[in-house]
Each structure stands twice: as C-alpha cells, then as structure tokens.
Enzyme design. Structure first.
Site, PDB file in Angstrom:
ATOM      1  N   GLU A 182      -0.126  45.276   6.748  1.00  0.00           N
ATOM      2  CA  GLU A 182      -0.945  46.418   7.157  1.00  0.00           C
ATOM      3  C   GLU A 182      -1.268  46.381   8.647  1.00  0.00           C
ATOM      4  O   GLU A 182      -2.408  46.560   9.055  1.00  0.00           O
ATOM      5  CB  GLU A 182      -2.231  46.462   6.316  1.00  0.00           C
ATOM      6  CG  GLU A 182      -1.938  46.574   4.828  1.00  0.00           C
ATOM      7  CD  GLU A 182      -3.162  46.774   3.944  1.00  0.00           C
ATOM      8  OE1 GLU A 182      -4.238  46.256   4.292  1.00  0.00           O
ATOM      9  OE2 GLU A 182      -3.016  47.435   2.905  1.00  0.00           O
ATOM     10  N   ASP A 242      -2.746  45.700  -5.718  1.00  0.00           N
ATOM     11  CA  ASP A 242      -3.963  45.636  -4.915  1.00  0.00           C
ATOM     12  C   ASP A 242      -5.247  45.813  -5.716  1.00  0.00           C
ATOM     13  O   ASP A 242      -5.847  46.880  -5.645  1.00  0.00           O
ATOM     14  CB  ASP A 242      -3.895  46.713  -3.827  1.00  0.00           C
ATOM     15  CG  ASP A 242      -4.875  46.445  -2.705  1.00  0.00           C
ATOM     16  OD1 ASP A 242      -5.630  45.472  -2.808  1.00  0.00           O
ATOM     17  OD2 ASP A 242      -4.880  47.216  -1.728  1.00  0.00           O
ATOM     18  N   GLU A 244     -13.924  48.195  -4.609  1.00  0.00           N
ATOM     19  CA  GLU A 244     -13.142  49.190  -3.867  1.00  0.00           C
ATOM     20  C   GLU A 244     -12.455  50.197  -4.794  1.00  0.00           C
ATOM     21  O   GLU A 244     -12.503  51.395  -4.561  1.00  0.00           O
ATOM     22  CB  GLU A 244     -12.094  48.468  -3.010  1.00  0.00           C
ATOM     23  CG  GLU A 244     -11.156  49.419  -2.293  1.00  0.00           C
ATOM     24  CD  GLU A 244     -10.135  48.696  -1.422  1.00  0.00           C
ATOM     25  OE1 GLU A 244     -10.093  47.450  -1.429  1.00  0.00           O
ATOM     26  OE2 GLU A 244      -9.362  49.390  -0.738  1.00  0.00           O
TER      27      GLU A 244
HETATM   28  O1  GCW Z   1      -7.050  46.706  -0.707  1.00  0.00           O
HETATM   29  C1  GCW Z   1      -6.680  46.763   0.608  1.00  0.00           C
HETATM   30  C2  GCW Z   1      -7.840  47.375   1.301  1.00  0.00           C
HETATM   31  C3  GCW Z   1      -7.896  47.013   2.757  1.00  0.00           C
HETATM   32  C4  GCW Z   1      -7.828  45.502   2.871  1.00  0.00           C
HETATM   33  C5  GCW Z   1      -6.517  45.037   2.272  1.00  0.00           C
HETATM   34  C6  GCW Z   1      -6.381  43.512   2.286  1.00  0.00           C
HETATM   35  C7  GCW Z   1      -8.904  44.054   4.439  1.00  0.00           C
HETATM   36  O2  GCW Z   1      -7.809  48.761   1.131  1.00  0.00           O
HETATM   37  O3  GCW Z   1      -9.095  47.516   3.276  1.00  0.00           O
HETATM   38  O4  GCW Z   1      -7.971  45.067   4.197  1.00  0.00           O
HETATM   39  O5  GCW Z   1      -6.457  45.436   0.933  1.00  0.00           O
HETATM   40  O6  GCW Z   1      -6.663  42.916   1.277  1.00  0.00           O
HETATM   41  O7  GCW Z   1      -6.025  42.957   3.300  1.00  0.00           O
END
Ligand code: GCW
Length: 716
Positions: A307, A381, A409
């Site tokens: 990311e 995720d 989240e």
């Molecule tokens: O789930 C995603 C989140 C991001 C997060 C990423 C991760 C810290 O939306 O906000 O970043 O995972 O775990 O690195």
C-alpha cells in the site's frame, strides 16, 4: 424559603448526587472493583484475607500492592493497607520465591520452574493463600488473576492454580499517528499526546498499562505501521522513553513501527537499500541510540512494500533482506523485528489472496532467528469472516506471529455491538493440517507444531481517548478477549465473555446469561447482515463505513468491491478453485477438500471460493438467491433481538452504561437495515429475482444508497 420548597430542593439535589454516584462512564474498564454482591462470599473472602502482605520493593511490586489495595478495598468494602512483612495473622502472601523463606519452603521449586518468566502460582497452603512467581511481573499477573476470582465471585477456599502464558509476545499494535489521528480508530484521538510528552504524563498512560497487565499484554507498538520516520528522531525518542518508563513497571515493552526509508528521510542518505553498508550502519547506530535511551526497547515493526510503503523490493531485495538488516541492528540488545506479511502490489495481477503467500513462503528459513513474520488472520484483510491465512502452516522454519484486528474497521466500527471472541477462536481453531490433523493455527503460532520459542500475537488496538477507551462499551470486550487469548488460546469465547460481563456489568445470573447470549451471537449476526456466505470486501471506499458493493472504478482492481464478489448474470462469488485463481492450492490437501467442491463447501465460505449460480441449490434446499435474502434479513432481524434482550436487563445495568449501549444498538439496527437493503437491491440487478414477498421490502432505492456520502467518517 418555605419548608416544603427547601425539602423539594433537598430531595432533588439528593437524587442528582445519587444518580451521579451511580452513573458509570466505562473508564474503569473491567477493573471496577465494586463490592461483592453475594454476602456469604463476601464474608468468606474477608475471612480468607487477613493482614495481606506483598513482599518486595520494586516498582512492579509497588504497582501490585497498589492494585491489590484498590481491588480489595473496593471488592470487600473495607480499607486495606498492605504490609511488606508477614505478621502472625497474615493469611495472604504474594511475592517471588526469593522474597520469602515462607514461600520457598511452601512452593516446590519444580512447580515454580514450570511457570517461566511470566507465569504464576496461586495456592492455598498451610492455611494461607500464596501468590508467587519467578519474577515481579509474574506476581503482578497473579494478583490480577486473584482479583479476577473475586470480581467474578469464585470460591477461593482451596486454590491450586498454575498459569503460564502460551505466547511470549502479546502485543498491541497502535495505528496512531504523530498528529493524534488514529488510522481505523473509532474512539477519539490517539491516547498518546505526543505534543505534550515527555513533560506531561497523562494518568491514562498508567491506567492503560494497568489494563494491559491485568490481561497479560506485554508489548505495545506505539505508532502506525504506515509510519512517519520522525518517530525515530531524538526529540521523539525522548517522548517514547517517557512512555516506556511507565509501561516497564507493568511489564510492557514499547516497540516502534519503523519506516523503511528512514535513513533517507531523517538520516540524509540517498538510499535505503538493505544491502548498502552505509544504510546498515545507520540502522545499527539508530538501534544503539534507542537502546541507550530505552534499554528494554522491544524492537521494530515494519510494513514494507505494501500500500505504497517503502521497502526492500524498491531495491530489488527481498523481505528477508530487509528484515535481516534490521534484525542485525537490534540483535546485540535482544531486540526483535516483526515484519508484516500484509503485502500486495498494484502491478501484480494475481488474485490478492495469493500474493503474500507467493512472496513469503519461498523465504522460509531465510529470516534471522530474532525475526517474526506477522501474518493477518486471513489473506485479504480482517474481513467479518475469512478462511485462515494459508501462510499459517506453510513456513515451518519461520516464527509466525498472528495479527488480529481489535479495532472494528470492517466489523461495524464503534457503532456496533460485535464481540470478536468467536472470530478469533474460529481462526485459532482452524486446522492447517501442516503436521497432520490437529495442526491448528493456534499450535502453529504457539510454536508447538514446529518447535519455535519465539512466539506471539498482535492485535490492532481499538483504544482512543474516548472516556470509555474504545468508543463502544462492548468494544472493551474485544481488547479483553484479545489479551486473554494471547495468554491462553485454549480459553473459549464463552468463558471469556462470562468473565468480562461479570467484571464490567454485574454478576447477577440474569445479566450474565442474557448479555452473554447477546455477545456470543453478535459476530454471526454481523456477518449475516454485512458479508453472508463468504462475501467480502464490499464496504464503502476509503472510510470502509457501510456497504458499497457497486464500486468498480478505483484505480487498482483489488480496491474495488466488484473484484471480490464478481456478481454477474450467471451468479456471484470469487472462483478460487483450480478453474479460477486457484488460491485454494495454497492450503494443504486436507483443507482443500473442505472447500474445493461447490456442493460440499462449508457454506459460510461458499462465495469466498466459488462463483455460484443464482439458482444453485443450498444444503437447506433454498436457491442461492433466496438464501442470500434469508441471511441478510435474518441478520438485520437479530439486531432487533439484541435491542430487546438489552432492554430486558435495563433494571440491572448501570443507567449511563445502559443508555449508551441502547443508543448505539439503535444505530446498529439502522445500519444493518442499510447493509441488507443496499446489498440485496444491488445484487438483484444481476440475479433478476424478487426479494421473497414474505420480507418487508426495501423502502429506499438502490440509487439512494449509492448516493450516500460520508466524507468525514472517522478512522480514514
Ligand atoms: O486494512 C487495511 C487498512 C489500512 C491499514 C492496512 C494495513 C495501516 O484499511 O488502513 O493500514 O490494512 O494493515 O497495513
């Protein structure tokens, strides 16, 4: 003033005061220490605990004394002053074996040896209650455990408890930024007031440490994995030191998320290549500096090449090259490096589910012995439900650490009552079959399948500066459950909920039973109205709040919900079998057989692994479309039941706490309906089938739901 008016005012004021005294804001968490309500037990506790003594004088022992004093005074409704010596009438003694000949004479060495550095023994011996351990922190853990026995109104007549943590590193990951915003935080600003540190020590830091110690958490990564290199600068290290000094007393080490490109950003180098000599020296020097300030610094957590974060692959090096360079820097001080396996890349067209495994499994055996690879519970995720991550069981030569998300989240943020204990347990109990039947994820991470001693579990924190810490009173239970499972992953989520309810709300049978029923069903309820049957990643863009399965125009394919559900006129779901992305091949063959065949696949994960025709016959005889409708409606209906059950305990719950939860349940109910309507209306554009007439039909159009915007939703 006429007497009658005076009297009215007096009554009014009295009522106000009485109300204020009773109202609880949730700040005390599960450490309320209210008077034991069962009178017989209260009497027996008082009898069993006379002239309590806590031996030793370290800061940790002082903290243990303070806690015991506070706990006993509240629970037994009598003031206690703890002694440091054993008197004639002392019937309660806590301390290490070396602190007292009485303890060493009464607790066999071999028994103590089994408790290691953190475990403890609580035993009734020679008419006295003895709490002992090999270390001061073990004594503190024992005292918290003992207080829990009283808080949950257990019999303490003849105690014989030996408790040893199954995992070595039990760590909270804070995704807290230096400006006090919290990525995916739903409980207000960061608790770390970086600007006022190190001069100002908020009382919260101490209560935070107490709460963690009470459940055995022994590490905290203070800053976001999307890290700012400034945390490694001199000024910030002084702030980190101030926090470390507080946490040390409670057995908690601090860790920092390290930005891989820090040598460029704060060190003036032109590269961060892990094989570059100057870069290696820079990290070594940085580690030396950190350990000179914080001698028990835990180590670094790193999110690399994911990311948009920098990492070794920017220099055509592997994750192992990057991790090992940092590991060498902290090794002289017994530090560890926790390297995240949450990686996927924009340029990689392969199913996102497969990418982390593809990157990491070939590196098995290549990591230094002080590196842990931290793997999210599932390959995508932190979804409401995911199959376990295929890396578990596939890297036997590497110390694998579990990463759970405590902050909600994707599981309702802080407006939803969702107890995550069952989610954590489902993952921990999943069998990887890596070393034959019984090679559960829990056994992979506790080191028992592959003989690792470096073990651990991380949880992405849900803590903020809201008065009740976590935004939703029930979100505290997720922090609690995470800690308890780090200590002992064999505990079941029912038992953990039981403890938490008794300590947080009440020991009354009715409350325990009803609230537990709410908690235990809540995760499945949330799955039903958000992501039933294996659907995943269909939430709103950016803030991840609410449903948006229709999103299809984001820059990277795997950011779009349509990538994950693949609904079309023929059906819905992601084919991850051999005729599709074949992600399923990353699991052992015994695991594959559970999911491979669309007709026998566990239906909870059906659409995770299969693209299924709308008229596919489900195990209960329904068509897939109708079953999807059933699940969405059932989930939303169950939120109503949560509201009703909560109302039924109103009289037995603190008024303020009751009202907070009641308001949030109302929001949750609206959100559940929103998820249900929006998703079904959208999927219906493909299935072309009606929502069964027996259900209340959506009162808004799909366009209405598609038009909703939340530019200021928290946590983004
Ligand atoms: O789930 C995603 C989140 C991001 C997060 C990423 C991760 C810290 O939306 O906000 O970043 O995972 O775990 O690195």
């Amino acid at each position: 003033m006429p007497f009658i008016i005076k009297k009215t005012i007096a009554v009014f004021l009295f009522t106000c005061v009485a109300h204020v005294v009773k109202a609880e804001d949730g700040y005390e968490l599960w450490m309320r220490y209210v008077k034991v309500s069962d009178n017989n037990l209260l009497l027996s506790y008082k009898k069993s605990i006379s002239s309590p003594a806590v031996l030793g004088n370290s800061a940790t022992i002082q903290a243990a004394k303070n806690e015991l004093e506070k706990g006993l005074s509240g629970l037994l409704n009598r003031s206690y002053t703890l002694s440091s010596t054993i008197a004639n009438n002392t019937s309660f003694i806590a301390g290490t074996a070396v602190s007292s000949t009485f303890i060493s004479a009464n607790i066999p060495k071999e028994e103590l040896a089994k408790t290691g550095s953190d475990g403890f023994i609580i035993k009734t011996q020679a008419g006295k209650i003895i709490i002992t351990a090999n270390s001061d922190i073990g004594v503190l853990y024992g005292i918290f455990h003992f207080l829990r026995l009283l808080q949950t109104q257990q019999n303490i007549g003849q105690l014989n408890i030996t408790s040893v943590p199954k995992l070595k590193h039990r760590i909270l990951n804070h995704w807290d930024n230096l400006n006090r915003t919290v990525e995916r935080g739903y409980a207000g600003a960061s608790i770390w007031n970086w600007h006022k540190l190190p001069g100002f020590i908020d009382k919260r830091y101490i209560d935070y440490a107490r709460a963690n110690a009470s459940i055995g958490i022994n590490g905290a990564v203070l800053n976001n994995v999307n890290s700012n290199a400034a945390i490694l600068t001199d000024a910030y290290l002084q702030k980190v030191k101030a926090l470390a000094d507080i946490m040390r007393v409670y057995g908690i080490r601090v860790y920092l998320s390290a930005r891989f490109s820090a040598p460029i950003e704060t060190g003036g180098l032109t590269t961060a290549d892990p094989l570059n000599e100057a870069v290696q020296q820079w990290w070594k020097q940085k580690a030396r500096q950190i350990y000179s300030i914080i001698p028990d610094f835990g180590g670094f957590l790193v999110k690399a090449n994911s990311e948009g974060q920098p990492g070794p692959q920017d220099y055509k090096r592997t994750h192992a090259d990057g991790a090992n360079m940092l590991a060498d820097a902290v090794a002289p001080y017994n530090g560890i490096v926790i390297w995240r396996a949450f990686v996927y890349a924009a340029e990689n067209p392969v199913d996102r589910h497969k990418q982390a495994y593809d990157d990491f499994v070939p590196l098995d055996g290549k990591f230094r012995s002080n590196v842990m690879v931290q793997v999210k519970n599932g390959a995508i995720d932190f979804m409401p439900r995911e199959p376990f991550h295929p890396i578990f069981g596939a890297m036997p030569k590497t110390a694998l650490m579990m990463e759970f998300q405590i902050t909600q989240e994707y599981t309702g943020q802080s407006t939803s009552l969702v107890y995550l204990g069952p989610l954590y347990k489902e993952v921990l109990n999943s069998d990887t079959y890596s070393k034959g039947k019984g090679s559960t994820v829990a056994r992979v991470i506790d080191g028992s399948t592959d003989n690792h001693t470096l073990t651990g579990m991380a949880g992405v924190s849900n803590i903020g500066s809201d008065i009740n810490w976590c935004g939703h009173p029930f979100a505290q239970a997720n922090w609690y459950a995470f800690g308890r499972l780090c200590w002992n992953h064999d505990l079941d989520s029912d038992a953990i909920a039981d403890e938490w309810i008794r300590m947080t709300f009440s020991n009354k049978r009715n409350v325990v039973q009803k609230v537990k029923e709410m908690m235990l069903g809540s995760r499945e309820t949330m799955v039903s109205y958000m992501n039933p049957l294996g659907l995943h990643h269909i939430m709103g863009t950016g803030h991840h709040y609410g449903p948006a399965p229709w999103v299809k125009e984001l820059q990277r394919p795997e950011w779009n919900p349509v990538y994950y559900h693949k609904a079309d006129s023929t059906g819905i779901g992601f084919n991850r079998t051999v005729s599709g992305s074949n992600a399923i091949a990353q699991y052992s063959s015994a695991v594959q057989t559970q999911w491979n065949d669309v007709n026998t696949c566990d239906e909870k994960l059906l659409l995770w692994f299969h693209h299924v025709p709308w008229n596919h016959k489900m195990k209960n005889g329904q068509t897939l479309w109708n079953e999807l409708c059933n699940q969405y409606y059932d989930g939303a209906e169950k939120v109503k039941q949560l509201q009703q059950t909560w109302s039924s305990v109103k009289q037995e719950i603190d008024t303020e706490q009751f009202n907070v939860v009641a308001q949030l349940l109302k929001i949750q109910q609206e959100e559940a309906k929103w998820w249900r309507n929006a998703c079904l209306l959208y999927f219906q554009t493909f299935s072309k089938q009606p929502i069964p007439a027996t259900f209340e039909q959506p009162d808004k159009t799909l366009e209405y739901y598609q038009g909703l915007q939340f530019p200021f939703a928290p946590g983004n």
